[in-house]
Write an enzyme that holds these catalytic residues in place. Structure first.
Site, PDB file in Angstrom:
ATOM      1  CB  SER A  89      -0.920   0.008   1.221  1.00 53.87           C
ATOM      2  OG  SER A  89      -1.654  -1.193   1.287  1.00 53.87           O
TER       3      SER A  89
HETATM    4  C1  SAM Z   1      -2.733  -4.542  -0.373  1.00 55.52           C
HETATM    5  S1  SAM Z   1      -2.022  -6.120  -0.125  1.00 55.52           S
HETATM    6  C2  SAM Z   1      -1.332  -6.002   1.470  1.00 55.52           C
HETATM    7  C3  SAM Z   1      -0.229  -5.088   1.703  1.00 55.52           C
HETATM    8  C4  SAM Z   1       0.537  -5.491   2.939  1.00 55.52           C
HETATM    9  N1  SAM Z   1      -0.155  -5.180   4.148  1.00 55.52           N
HETATM   10  C5  SAM Z   1       1.930  -4.936   2.874  1.00 55.52           C
HETATM   11  O1  SAM Z   1       2.337  -4.226   3.802  1.00 55.52           O
HETATM   12  O2  SAM Z   1       2.614  -5.229   1.894  1.00 55.52           O
HETATM   13  C6  SAM Z   1      -3.393  -7.159   0.342  1.00 55.52           C
HETATM   14  C7  SAM Z   1      -3.009  -8.580   0.686  1.00 55.52           C
HETATM   15  O3  SAM Z   1      -4.159  -9.247   1.192  1.00 55.52           O
HETATM   16  C8  SAM Z   1      -4.060 -10.599   0.802  1.00 55.52           C
HETATM   17  N2  SAM Z   1      -5.370 -11.238   0.970  1.00 55.52           N
HETATM   18  C9  SAM Z   1      -6.475 -11.189   0.149  1.00 55.52           C
HETATM   19  N3  SAM Z   1      -7.482 -11.904   0.693  1.00 55.52           N
HETATM   20  C10 SAM Z   1      -7.024 -12.426   1.865  1.00 55.52           C
HETATM   21  C11 SAM Z   1      -7.574 -13.258   2.876  1.00 55.52           C
HETATM   22  N4  SAM Z   1      -8.827 -13.740   2.812  1.00 55.52           N
HETATM   23  N5  SAM Z   1      -6.803 -13.571   3.943  1.00 55.52           N
HETATM   24  C12 SAM Z   1      -5.536 -13.119   4.053  1.00 55.52           C
HETATM   25  N6  SAM Z   1      -4.952 -12.344   3.118  1.00 55.52           N
HETATM   26  C13 SAM Z   1      -5.682 -11.985   2.049  1.00 55.52           C
HETATM   27  C14 SAM Z   1      -3.568 -10.506  -0.632  1.00 55.52           C
HETATM   28  O4  SAM Z   1      -3.042 -11.729  -1.089  1.00 55.52           O
HETATM   29  C15 SAM Z   1      -2.541  -9.388  -0.522  1.00 55.52           C
HETATM   30  O5  SAM Z   1      -1.253  -9.880  -0.297  1.00 55.52           O
END
Ligand code: SAM
Length: 236
Positions: A89
């Site tokens: 993000s």
């Molecule tokens: C915007 S990215 C996260 C950025 C992260 N917090 C960082 O600092 O890099 C969103 C993440 O949520 C994960 N995601 C999507 N659905 C999910 C779920 N049900 N449980 C856990 N992770 C999930 C995606 O694979 C992705 O890696």
């Protein structure tokens, strides 16, 4: 005479070593500068005031959490791809969501969506214990390894579906969700401690960033800003 000789050797030895010992890595210096600029030019003007959050954003080396070919852009005012179709993000969004969690240092926190591990590292600087769940296994493994190399002993990473939370370590004083479900997952509300804060984007294409509080068992919600996150996916 002998003393002089010994001292002479010692001095010579020190003079020889000093330039190497003190030599700074120019690339690291430029990242330090860019991190300071990120705090001054992106975070403070957007109203981030919590000094602990600003200090953590200044400390955590965001360039270590992005692919090597994108390090030059690590401190830009935008999200970046991290592989597997996912993103890290925008720094201002990380700072805002972290500030909304109101961390003082004693909390047990849960993050859904580990991604690169960057947000988890920021939380690791600010809370007592961090639990973070990532649904894409290669991302979970990569960030667990990096966080271990960076010596974050208060962060636990697991592969799984964050919709279900992590009941084993509940309740959590604060929960942050960095992917967007179309409604607040009920298990996260159940796992939120009394007095706890849940920061979560809710919606489909455009989402509303919400701050949810649990006070004397009652749930209240406030809308913060419109945001755009990757969708929360569910395990099959
Ligand atoms: C915007 S990215 C996260 C950025 C992260 N917090 C960082 O600092 O890099 C969103 C993440 O949520 C994960 N995601 C999507 N659905 C999910 C779920 N049900 N449980 C856990 N992770 C999930 C995606 O694979 C992705 O890696």
């Amino acid at each position: 005479m002998i003393t002089k000789t010994i001292l002479g050797i010692t001095v010579l030895f020190c003079l020889c070593l000093t330039p190497f010992a003190a030599a700074a890595d120019p690339l690291e210096d430029s990242f330090d500068l860019r991190r300071r600029q990120m705090v001054e030019e992106q975070l403070k003007p957007r109203g981030i005031k919590d000094q602990r959050v600003l200090a953590a954003m200044l400390k955590v080396k965001r360039h270590l959490f992005v692919p090597p070919g994108l390090r030059y852009a690590a401190y830009d005012d935008r999200p970046l791809p991290i592989g597997e179709g996912q993103t890290i993000s925008q720094p201002a969004v990380v700072a805002l969501m972290t500030e909304l969690m109101e961390l003082k240092g004693t909390e047990r926190v849960l993050e859904i969506g580990t991604g690169s591990g960057y947000q988890a590292a920021v939380l690791g600087e600010l809370a007592k214990q961090v639990y973070t769940i990532e649904i894409v296994e290669p991302l979970a493994k990569r960030s667990a390894k990096l966080l271990q190399e960076l010596n974050y002993r208060n962060i636990r990473v697991k592969t799984g579906d964050g919709f279900l939370g992590w009941p084993e370590f509940a309740p959590y004083d604060a929960i942050i969700v960095t992917c967007a479900p179309d409604k607040v997952p009920p298990p996260l509300l159940e796992q939120l401690a009394e007095g706890g804060r849940l920061v979560i984007p809710v919606g489909t294409f455009w989402q509303e960033l919400k701050l949810v509080r649990k006070t004397r068992g009652k749930i209240t919600e406030s809308a913060i800003i419109p945001v755009r996150f990757v969708p929360m996916t569910r395990a099959k």
